[in-house]
Design a protein around this motif. Structure first.
Motif, mmCIF file in Angstrom:
data_model
loop_
_atom_site.group_PDB
_atom_site.id
_atom_site.type_symbol
_atom_site.label_atom_id
_atom_site.label_comp_id
_atom_site.label_asym_id
_atom_site.label_seq_id
_atom_site.Cartn_x
_atom_site.Cartn_y
_atom_site.Cartn_z
ATOM 1 N N LYS A 24 1.011 -1.712 0.173
ATOM 2 C CA LYS A 24 -0.145 0.042 -0.354
ATOM 3 C C LYS A 24 1.350 1.567 -0.182
ATOM 4 O O LYS A 24 0.561 2.153 -0.199
ATOM 5 C CB LYS A 24 -0.786 0.316 0.954
ATOM 6 C CG LYS A 24 -1.373 -1.098 1.735
ATOM 7 C CD LYS A 24 -2.994 -1.202 0.879
ATOM 8 C CE LYS A 24 -4.132 -2.130 0.896
ATOM 9 N NZ LYS A 24 -4.037 -3.274 -0.056
ATOM 10 N N LYS A 39 1.907 7.262 -0.948
ATOM 11 C CA LYS A 39 0.791 6.059 -1.410
ATOM 12 C C LYS A 39 0.780 5.603 -2.442
ATOM 13 O O LYS A 39 0.347 6.062 -3.693
ATOM 14 C CB LYS A 39 -0.545 6.787 -0.628
ATOM 15 C CG LYS A 39 -1.772 5.346 -0.858
ATOM 16 C CD LYS A 39 -2.595 6.038 -0.096
ATOM 17 C CE LYS A 39 -4.597 5.163 -0.047
ATOM 18 N NZ LYS A 39 -4.125 3.457 0.590
ATOM 19 N N MET A 40 0.907 3.967 -2.617
ATOM 20 C CA MET A 40 0.934 3.466 -4.062
ATOM 21 C C MET A 40 -0.520 3.472 -4.289
ATOM 22 O O MET A 40 -1.543 2.086 -3.689
ATOM 23 C CB MET A 40 1.492 1.618 -3.689
ATOM 24 C CG MET A 40 1.610 1.215 -4.881
ATOM 25 S SD MET A 40 2.246 2.363 -7.041
ATOM 26 C CE MET A 40 4.295 2.635 -5.537
ATOM 27 N N GLU A 41 -0.979 3.619 -5.971
ATOM 28 C CA GLU A 41 -2.511 3.637 -5.692
ATOM 29 C C GLU A 41 -2.248 2.500 -7.059
ATOM 30 O O GLU A 41 -3.577 2.437 -7.661
ATOM 31 C CB GLU A 41 -2.572 5.042 -6.698
ATOM 32 C CG GLU A 41 -2.222 6.351 -6.166
ATOM 33 C CD GLU A 41 -3.399 6.474 -4.748
ATOM 34 O OE1 GLU A 41 -4.769 5.928 -5.145
ATOM 35 O OE2 GLU A 41 -3.118 7.112 -3.729
ATOM 36 N N GLN A 42 -1.153 2.299 -7.486
ATOM 37 C CA GLN A 42 -1.115 1.077 -8.574
ATOM 38 C C GLN A 42 -1.664 -0.095 -7.143
ATOM 39 O O GLN A 42 -0.757 -0.179 -6.226
ATOM 40 C CB GLN A 42 -0.053 0.904 -9.335
ATOM 41 C CG GLN A 42 -0.152 1.725 -10.778
ATOM 42 C CD GLN A 42 0.094 3.861 -9.829
ATOM 43 O OE1 GLN A 42 0.540 3.511 -8.628
ATOM 44 N NE2 GLN A 42 -0.271 4.313 -10.642
ATOM 45 N N THR A 51 5.808 2.357 -12.204
ATOM 46 C CA THR A 51 5.030 3.817 -11.132
ATOM 47 C C THR A 51 7.079 3.499 -10.449
ATOM 48 O O THR A 51 7.109 4.970 -10.797
ATOM 49 C CB THR A 51 4.665 3.536 -10.050
ATOM 50 O OG1 THR A 51 3.587 3.349 -10.725
ATOM 51 C CG2 THR A 51 5.399 4.970 -8.857
#
Length: 141
Positions: A24, A39-42, A51
């Protein structure tokens, strides 16, 4: 140099997350003390790898990584280091990295370090038979 690590929480000294593609949050360190958390959106290994590439990462420290994201990262010259199976925090991982005590993952050792791990019963679509025991005390030699 930018060092990326998948982490469990947004804390500046969070524990590394066990699964690269489902993390996350990611820590980005430019040295042992300058750390940013995003924060990792993918979700999913290849999207997360893209990313990292877009963020000009030079090094990834992780305990798990699939073959496709590994190949993608390597094709962009990003070095991958194995964090081991033990719980490590961001600062632990950085100390080990700067002391040259993490094994660099290569095409030759990928299977023994990252390719055949069973994380909490998740199979990730590949077999899980291996006989190695790893720790974080590896040399780059």
């Amino acid at each position: 140099m930018i060092i990326a690590m998948p982490i469990r929480t947004s804390s500046l000294d969070a524990a590394l997350a066990p699964l690269f593609g489902n993390a996350k949050f990611f820590a980005f360190a430019t040295d042992a003390t300058q750390i940013d958390v995003i924060k990792m959106e993918q979700l999913g290994g290849r999207d997360v790898a893209r990313t990292l590439i877009a963020n000009n990462v030079d090094v990834l420290i992780t305990s798990h990584l699939g073959l496709n994201p590994f190949a993608l990262l390597k094709s962009y010259g990003i070095k991958v280091y194995f964090a081991g199976e033990e719980r490590l925090t961001i600062s632990d991982a950085l100390k080990l990295f700067y002391a040259n005590e993490l094994a660099e993952v290569t095409s030759d050792n990928f299977d023994s370090l990252l390719g055949e791990h069973d994380h909490h019963g998740e199979t990730h679509g590949h077999s899980h038979s291996h006989g190695h025991t790893c720790c974080t005390q590896h040399s780059h030699a």
